[in-house]
Motif scaffolding. Structure first.
Motif, PDB file in Angstrom:
ATOM      1  N   MET A  57      10.223  -9.419  -0.276  1.00  0.00           N
ATOM      2  CA  MET A  57      10.383  -7.660  -0.469  1.00  0.00           C
ATOM      3  C   MET A  57       9.455  -7.865   0.003  1.00  0.00           C
ATOM      4  SD  MET A  57       8.598  -5.451  -4.025  1.00  0.00           S
ATOM      5  CE  MET A  57       8.120  -4.560  -3.931  1.00  0.00           C
ATOM      6  N   GLY A  58       9.651  -6.395   1.165  1.00  0.00           N
ATOM      7  CA  GLY A  58       8.654  -6.083   2.379  1.00  0.00           C
ATOM      8  C   GLY A  58       7.704  -5.368   1.707  1.00  0.00           C
ATOM      9  N   ASN A  59       6.620  -5.534   2.754  1.00  0.00           N
ATOM     10  CA  ASN A  59       5.615  -4.336   2.358  1.00  0.00           C
ATOM     11  C   ASN A  59       5.749  -3.002   2.430  1.00  0.00           C
ATOM     12  OD1 ASN A  59       5.414  -4.402   4.948  1.00  0.00           O
ATOM     13  ND2 ASN A  59       3.143  -5.394   5.345  1.00  0.00           N
ATOM     14  N   THR A  60       6.291  -2.237   3.081  1.00  0.00           N
ATOM     15  CA  THR A  60       6.644  -0.871   3.468  1.00  0.00           C
ATOM     16  C   THR A  60       7.737  -0.188   2.344  1.00  0.00           C
ATOM     17  OG1 THR A  60       8.113  -1.345   5.191  1.00  0.00           O
ATOM     18  CG2 THR A  60       5.846  -1.305   5.404  1.00  0.00           C
ATOM     19  N   ILE A  61       7.443   0.878   1.903  1.00  0.00           N
ATOM     20  CA  ILE A  61       8.303   1.891   1.335  1.00  0.00           C
ATOM     21  C   ILE A  61       8.189   3.439   1.871  1.00  0.00           C
ATOM     22  CG2 ILE A  61       6.441   1.964  -0.383  1.00  0.00           C
ATOM     23  CD1 ILE A  61       8.724   2.564  -1.857  1.00  0.00           C
ATOM     24  N   SER A  62       9.465   4.032   1.946  1.00  0.00           N
ATOM     25  CA  SER A  62       9.299   5.604   2.281  1.00  0.00           C
ATOM     26  C   SER A  62       9.534   5.898   0.659  1.00  0.00           C
ATOM     27  CB  SER A  62      10.573   5.710   3.535  1.00  0.00           C
ATOM     28  OG  SER A  62      10.140   4.523   4.302  1.00  0.00           O
ATOM     29  N   ALA A  63       9.069   6.265   0.417  1.00  0.00           N
ATOM     30  CA  ALA A  63       8.803   6.861  -1.152  1.00  0.00           C
ATOM     31  C   ALA A  63       8.933   8.533  -0.526  1.00  0.00           C
ATOM     32  CB  ALA A  63       7.820   7.194  -1.284  1.00  0.00           C
ATOM     33  N   GLY A  64      10.100   9.520  -1.633  1.00  0.00           N
ATOM     34  CA  GLY A  64       9.885  10.329  -1.794  1.00  0.00           C
ATOM     35  C   GLY A  64      10.616  10.905  -3.222  1.00  0.00           C
ATOM     36  N   SER A  65      11.302  12.552  -4.192  1.00  0.00           N
ATOM     37  CA  SER A  65      11.246  12.646  -5.015  1.00  0.00           C
ATOM     38  C   SER A  65      12.484  12.093  -5.455  1.00  0.00           C
ATOM     39  CB  SER A  65      10.527  14.233  -4.958  1.00  0.00           C
ATOM     40  OG  SER A  65      11.708  15.459  -4.134  1.00  0.00           O
ATOM     41  N   SER A  66      13.496  12.003  -5.110  1.00  0.00           N
ATOM     42  CA  SER A  66      14.327  11.875  -5.117  1.00  0.00           C
ATOM     43  C   SER A  66      15.299  10.424  -4.889  1.00  0.00           C
ATOM     44  CB  SER A  66      16.037  12.653  -4.548  1.00  0.00           C
ATOM     45  OG  SER A  66      15.854  13.897  -5.122  1.00  0.00           O
ATOM     46  N   PHE A  67      14.380   9.505  -4.056  1.00  0.00           N
ATOM     47  CA  PHE A  67      14.961   8.127  -3.114  1.00  0.00           C
ATOM     48  C   PHE A  67      13.607   7.866  -2.806  1.00  0.00           C
ATOM     49  CE2 PHE A  67      18.954  11.041  -3.539  1.00  0.00           C
ATOM     50  CZ  PHE A  67      19.996  10.040  -4.092  1.00  0.00           C
ATOM     51  N   THR A  69      -9.710 -24.696   4.815  1.00  0.00           N
ATOM     52  CA  THR A  69      -9.954 -23.087   3.653  1.00  0.00           C
ATOM     53  C   THR A  69     -10.293 -22.202   4.132  1.00  0.00           C
ATOM     54  OG1 THR A  69     -11.664 -24.524   4.243  1.00  0.00           O
ATOM     55  CG2 THR A  69     -11.188 -25.236   2.342  1.00  0.00           C
ATOM     56  N   THR A  70      -9.965 -20.717   3.426  1.00  0.00           N
ATOM     57  CA  THR A  70      -9.944 -20.260   4.407  1.00  0.00           C
ATOM     58  C   THR A  70     -11.093 -18.460   3.450  1.00  0.00           C
ATOM     59  OG1 THR A  70      -8.877 -18.906   3.200  1.00  0.00           O
ATOM     60  CG2 THR A  70      -7.365 -19.959   5.424  1.00  0.00           C
ATOM     61  N   GLU A  71     -11.706 -17.817   3.876  1.00  0.00           N
ATOM     62  CA  GLU A  71     -12.255 -17.143   3.304  1.00  0.00           C
ATOM     63  C   GLU A  71     -12.463 -15.809   3.231  1.00  0.00           C
ATOM     64  OE1 GLU A  71     -14.772 -17.539   0.868  1.00  0.00           O
ATOM     65  OE2 GLU A  71     -15.144 -15.231   0.804  1.00  0.00           O
ATOM     66  N   GLU A  72     -11.992 -15.277   2.586  1.00  0.00           N
ATOM     67  CA  GLU A  72     -11.726 -13.716   2.682  1.00  0.00           C
ATOM     68  C   GLU A  72     -11.024 -12.885   1.561  1.00  0.00           C
ATOM     69  OE1 GLU A  72     -11.463 -10.332   2.921  1.00  0.00           O
ATOM     70  OE2 GLU A  72     -13.271 -12.159   3.269  1.00  0.00           O
ATOM     71  N   THR A  73     -11.022 -11.721   1.598  1.00  0.00           N
ATOM     72  CA  THR A  73     -10.905 -10.928   0.520  1.00  0.00           C
ATOM     73  C   THR A  73     -10.229  -9.818   0.536  1.00  0.00           C
ATOM     74  OG1 THR A  73     -12.581  -9.806   0.108  1.00  0.00           O
ATOM     75  CG2 THR A  73     -13.114 -12.048  -0.546  1.00  0.00           C
ATOM     76  N   THR A  74      -9.159  -9.795   0.158  1.00  0.00           N
ATOM     77  CA  THR A  74      -7.899  -8.528  -0.378  1.00  0.00           C
ATOM     78  C   THR A  74      -6.817  -8.689   0.099  1.00  0.00           C
ATOM     79  OG1 THR A  74      -8.024  -8.504   2.598  1.00  0.00           O
ATOM     80  CG2 THR A  74      -9.766  -7.399   1.644  1.00  0.00           C
ATOM     81  N   THR A  75      -6.462  -7.838  -0.331  1.00  0.00           N
ATOM     82  CA  THR A  75      -5.175  -7.925  -0.186  1.00  0.00           C
ATOM     83  C   THR A  75      -3.975  -7.416   1.143  1.00  0.00           C
ATOM     84  OG1 THR A  75      -5.339  -7.545  -2.941  1.00  0.00           O
ATOM     85  CG2 THR A  75      -2.677  -7.437  -2.055  1.00  0.00           C
ATOM     86  N   SER A  76      -2.324  -6.780   0.936  1.00  0.00           N
ATOM     87  CA  SER A  76      -2.664  -6.040   1.296  1.00  0.00           C
ATOM     88  C   SER A  76      -2.657  -4.980   2.296  1.00  0.00           C
ATOM     89  CB  SER A  76      -0.514  -6.436   1.076  1.00  0.00           C
ATOM     90  OG  SER A  76      -0.771  -5.995  -0.121  1.00  0.00           O
ATOM     91  N   GLU A  77      -2.659  -4.850   3.376  1.00  0.00           N
ATOM     92  CA  GLU A  77      -3.344  -3.922   3.712  1.00  0.00           C
ATOM     93  C   GLU A  77      -3.320  -3.268   2.279  1.00  0.00           C
ATOM     94  OE1 GLU A  77      -3.216  -0.789   6.258  1.00  0.00           O
ATOM     95  OE2 GLU A  77      -4.681  -2.556   5.975  1.00  0.00           O
ATOM     96  N   GLU A  78      -4.390  -3.502   1.917  1.00  0.00           N
ATOM     97  CA  GLU A  78      -4.520  -2.687   0.325  1.00  0.00           C
ATOM     98  C   GLU A  78      -5.080  -1.530   0.367  1.00  0.00           C
ATOM     99  OE1 GLU A  78      -5.629  -6.183  -1.629  1.00  0.00           O
ATOM    100  OE2 GLU A  78      -3.844  -6.510  -1.368  1.00  0.00           O
ATOM    101  N   THR A  79      -5.704  -1.793   2.024  1.00  0.00           N
ATOM    102  CA  THR A  79      -6.844  -0.176   2.467  1.00  0.00           C
ATOM    103  C   THR A  79      -5.958   0.552   2.244  1.00  0.00           C
ATOM    104  OG1 THR A  79      -6.764  -1.702   4.924  1.00  0.00           O
ATOM    105  CG2 THR A  79      -8.723  -1.484   3.067  1.00  0.00           C
ATOM    106  N   SER A  80      -4.682   0.147   2.836  1.00  0.00           N
ATOM    107  CA  SER A  80      -3.973   1.685   3.032  1.00  0.00           C
ATOM    108  C   SER A  80      -2.360   0.807   2.311  1.00  0.00           C
ATOM    109  CB  SER A  80      -3.765   1.734   4.356  1.00  0.00           C
ATOM    110  OG  SER A  80      -3.421   0.652   5.204  1.00  0.00           O
ATOM    111  N   ALA A  81      -2.497   0.844   1.542  1.00  0.00           N
ATOM    112  CA  ALA A  81      -1.588   0.614   0.801  1.00  0.00           C
ATOM    113  C   ALA A  81      -0.104   1.626   0.899  1.00  0.00           C
ATOM    114  CB  ALA A  81      -1.087  -0.106  -0.536  1.00  0.00           C
ATOM    115  N   THR A  82      -0.588   2.833   1.199  1.00  0.00           N
ATOM    116  CA  THR A  82       0.704   4.260   1.731  1.00  0.00           C
ATOM    117  C   THR A  82       0.120   4.957   2.793  1.00  0.00           C
ATOM    118  OG1 THR A  82      -0.238   3.992  -0.942  1.00  0.00           O
ATOM    119  CG2 THR A  82       1.236   5.509  -0.271  1.00  0.00           C
ATOM    120  N   GLU A  83      -0.092   3.782   3.354  1.00  0.00           N
ATOM    121  CA  GLU A  83      -0.704   4.910   4.792  1.00  0.00           C
ATOM    122  C   GLU A  83       0.914   5.392   5.586  1.00  0.00           C
ATOM    123  OE1 GLU A  83      -3.056   3.819   7.069  1.00  0.00           O
ATOM    124  OE2 GLU A  83      -4.960   2.809   5.973  1.00  0.00           O
ATOM    125  N   GLU A  84       0.019   5.910   6.270  1.00  0.00           N
ATOM    126  CA  GLU A  84       1.696   7.088   7.405  1.00  0.00           C
ATOM    127  C   GLU A  84       1.530   6.539   8.258  1.00  0.00           C
ATOM    128  OE1 GLU A  84      -0.949   8.943   5.587  1.00  0.00           O
ATOM    129  OE2 GLU A  84       0.485   9.406   3.964  1.00  0.00           O
TER     130      GLU A  84
END
Length: 574
Positions: free
Chosen positions: A292-302, A65-80
């Motif tokens: 599907m990976g947990n990182t994305i490079s996000a821009g205004s066009s692509f 069994t496990t016990e924790e609570t959080t999602t993917s690096e959800e604390t920083s789902a958009t970290e630099e």
């Protein structure tokens, strides 16, 4: 990083990209002492005062069994930065290195060429944790060949023999035309593309629903489909909360993941925050896209996506394992007609085979580990696995991310059951304790918002990141109580006398069967406070020890049970 993909270069020049991290932020409750549930342990001699502490030595993760609570690096789902991911992978490597080697090696040495974009892996087996990406034409030094078909690299990683050759691969080109804005891209470009098309454009039409059954294929290769999985993205609750342009981007993301195309054109007018928001919702809401990976490079066009693997054969092999595991659980659920009972089958199965890890490396945040138990899972893995089983069973569900009271990221589900929507948190059904017990706790099995929001579950449907929180969507309001576990299974009591008698009966039953938990729910906070008081603790503990000499002590859990008003005592045996 080596690449000859001129489109990726053009896209990078055309827009300002920011690296975002969407996976694990779960913190291990017992060791870190700052995630919920927090086990409160009291060893109380009957004649002495009760001292109550949260002691790490009494809250280790049980074997199954496990016990924790959080999602993917959800604390920083958009970290630099990717520091969290790197730290997690180091910890995961140390764990797996202690296990017995599952292959044999024949020593050899030489230089080989990478024939297709691929990942080196931590172990010489399918589904092992990716270490680093390699690109067509790269050279690697090999030191051994395994009987599982992998070459061992000088740096200790492994690449399957299908992707290495002693001859340099010939370069090929493919003409590609996209609908990108004229000022950012010529009408036609030439790019180097591998068989897996890992660096191509995502579908630019935005006209399909993004479902596993109707996504179709793109000019870069056939879409990877999931047989028997027929949920359309357009039917998902979160999808329906998006604007038309955001839905278009959602569909493009889904198509890109299915066709292993890493660059997606962003509809004009969407901000980088919207780009990240939609990617996060896809990452959470489409559990079948486990590669599907947990990182994305996000821009205004692509936007440039990431993958855990681009190996179609590997994905197919893993899907086969997923199908087998899911079929077994679904078969058990078919024995029941009620939705509550079906959800309990899913809940129990996920909890009892899950092993929590705060690392987001490998497939910890996916249905692969969640269903096959080939590796540990985070709360994202718990929630996505529940989502997948609900999808297969035709039960409406969505993944919600947020945080605990300490700000650690978390994920759970909202499901439709019988008469309305309910919260369902399978991660917190998986306890941490000092006695290695394998059991399920039901404090958060089908509960309304009022029992948990801003009590144990915070920042509902919000992506937490260092550059600012992003609101994702408004999940359905959960206002019903009738399907809650304790009501549905007749463990709900109004009066103190009835609840007290029920606790004695629960203790009797637990001891008789060697179980470690006795719990009931009460409808009054006054009754809850009374039965969780020091006086009643002593009374229950004296009673339990009197029932059997094998009882060492009781432990009471109340740091996370007050909102749900569940009187919960764990029984520890000698």
């Amino acid at each position: 990083m080596k690449t000859t993909n001129s489109k990726r270069i053009s896209a990078a020049i055309a827009c300002v990209l920011s690296l975002t991290l969407i996976a694990s932020g779960c913190q291990k409750t017992a060791e870190d002492g700052n995630a919920i549930p927090e086990l409160e342990t009291t060893v109380a001699p009957e004649t002495e005062a009760v001292s109550e502490t949260t002691a790490p030595e009494t809250t280790t993760v049980p074997e199954t069994t496990t016990e924790e609570t959080t999602t993917s690096e959800e604390t920083s789902a958009t970290e630099e930065t990717t520091e969290t991911s790197e730290t997690s992978e180091t910890s995961e490597t140390s764990e797996t290195s202690e296990t017995a080697q599952e292959w044999s090696e024949t020593e050899l040495s030489g230089t080989m060429y990478v024939t297709e974009n691929c990942y080196s892996r931590e172990k010489a087996i399918i589904g092992a944790t990716p270490i680093s990406q390699h690109y067509t034409g790269d050279t690697v030094e090999v030191t051994a060949l395994t009987d599982t078909g992998y070459y061992k690299l000088a740096d200790g990683g492994f690449i399957h023999s299908d992707y290495l050759s002693d001859k340099k691969p010939a370069e090929t080109t493919a003409a590609v035309t996209t609908a990108a804005p004229a000022e950012t891209k010529p009408a036609a470009e030439t790019t180097t593309a591998s068989k897996d098309n890992e660096s191509g454009w995502g579908d630019s039409s935005g006209d399909n629903s993004g479902s596993s059954s109707d996504s179709g294929s793109s000019s870069f290769g056939n879409a990877i489909e999931t047989p028997g999985y027929n949920v359309k993205s357009s039917s998902r609750y979160a999808y329906q909360q998006l604007t038309a342009d955001e839905q278009t981007l959602y569909n493009r993301y889904v198509n890109a993941v299915k066709t292993l195309n890493s660059v997606v054109e962003v509809p004009s007018g969407l901000t980088s925050e919207q780009v990240v928001k939609v990617y996060t919702i896809v990452y959470d809401s489409e559990p079948q896209l486990f590669w599907m990976g947990n990182t994305i490079s996000a821009g205004s066009s692509f936007a440039t996506l990431s993958f855990k693997t681009t190996d179609r054969n590997e994905i197919a092999a893993m899907q086969s394992e997923i199908d087998s595991a899911a079929a077994s659980i679904l078969s058990k659920a078919k024995n029941y007609s009620g939705t509550v009972s079906k959800l309990k089958v899913f809940f129990d199965s996920i909890v009892l085979q899950g092993e929590f890890s705060k690392s987001e490396s490998g497939y910890n945040c996916s249905i692969y580990n969640g269903l096959t138990a080939k590796g540990p899972i985070q709360c994202a893995g718990y929630a996505k696995t529940m989502q997948y089983l609900c999808d297969m069973a035709g039960i409406e569900s969505c993944v919600v991310r947020g945080s605990d009271k300490e700000g650690n990221s978390h994920a759970w589900n909202v499901v439709y059951c019988e008469n309305g929507y309910y919260n369902l948190d399978s991660t917190w059904g998986d306890p941490i304790n000092s006695f290695g017990s394998s059991y399920v706790q039901y404090e958060f099995f089908l509960v309304p918002d009022s029992w948990i929001h801003n009590i144990t579950h915070f920042n509902v449907s919000t992506l937490l990141r260092s550059s600012g929180a992003v609101k994702l969507y408004n999940p359905p309001a959960c206002t019903k109580e009738a399907c809650n576990y304790f009501a549905a299974y007749n463990k709900l009591y109004d009066s103190k006398a009835d609840a007290e008698n029920a606790m004695y009966a629960a203790i009797d039953e637990a001891i008789a069967n060697g179980k470690n938990v006795a719990e009931v729910r009460v409808s009054s906070k006054d009754v809850y406070d009374t039965l969780m008081s020091d006086d009643y603790f002593r009374t229950f503990q004296k009673y339990a020890k009197g029932k059997s000499s094998s009882v060492k002590q009781l432990q009471r859990q109340r740091s996370f049970t007050a909102g749900v008003q569940v009187v919960h005592y764990d029984i520890v045996y000698n």
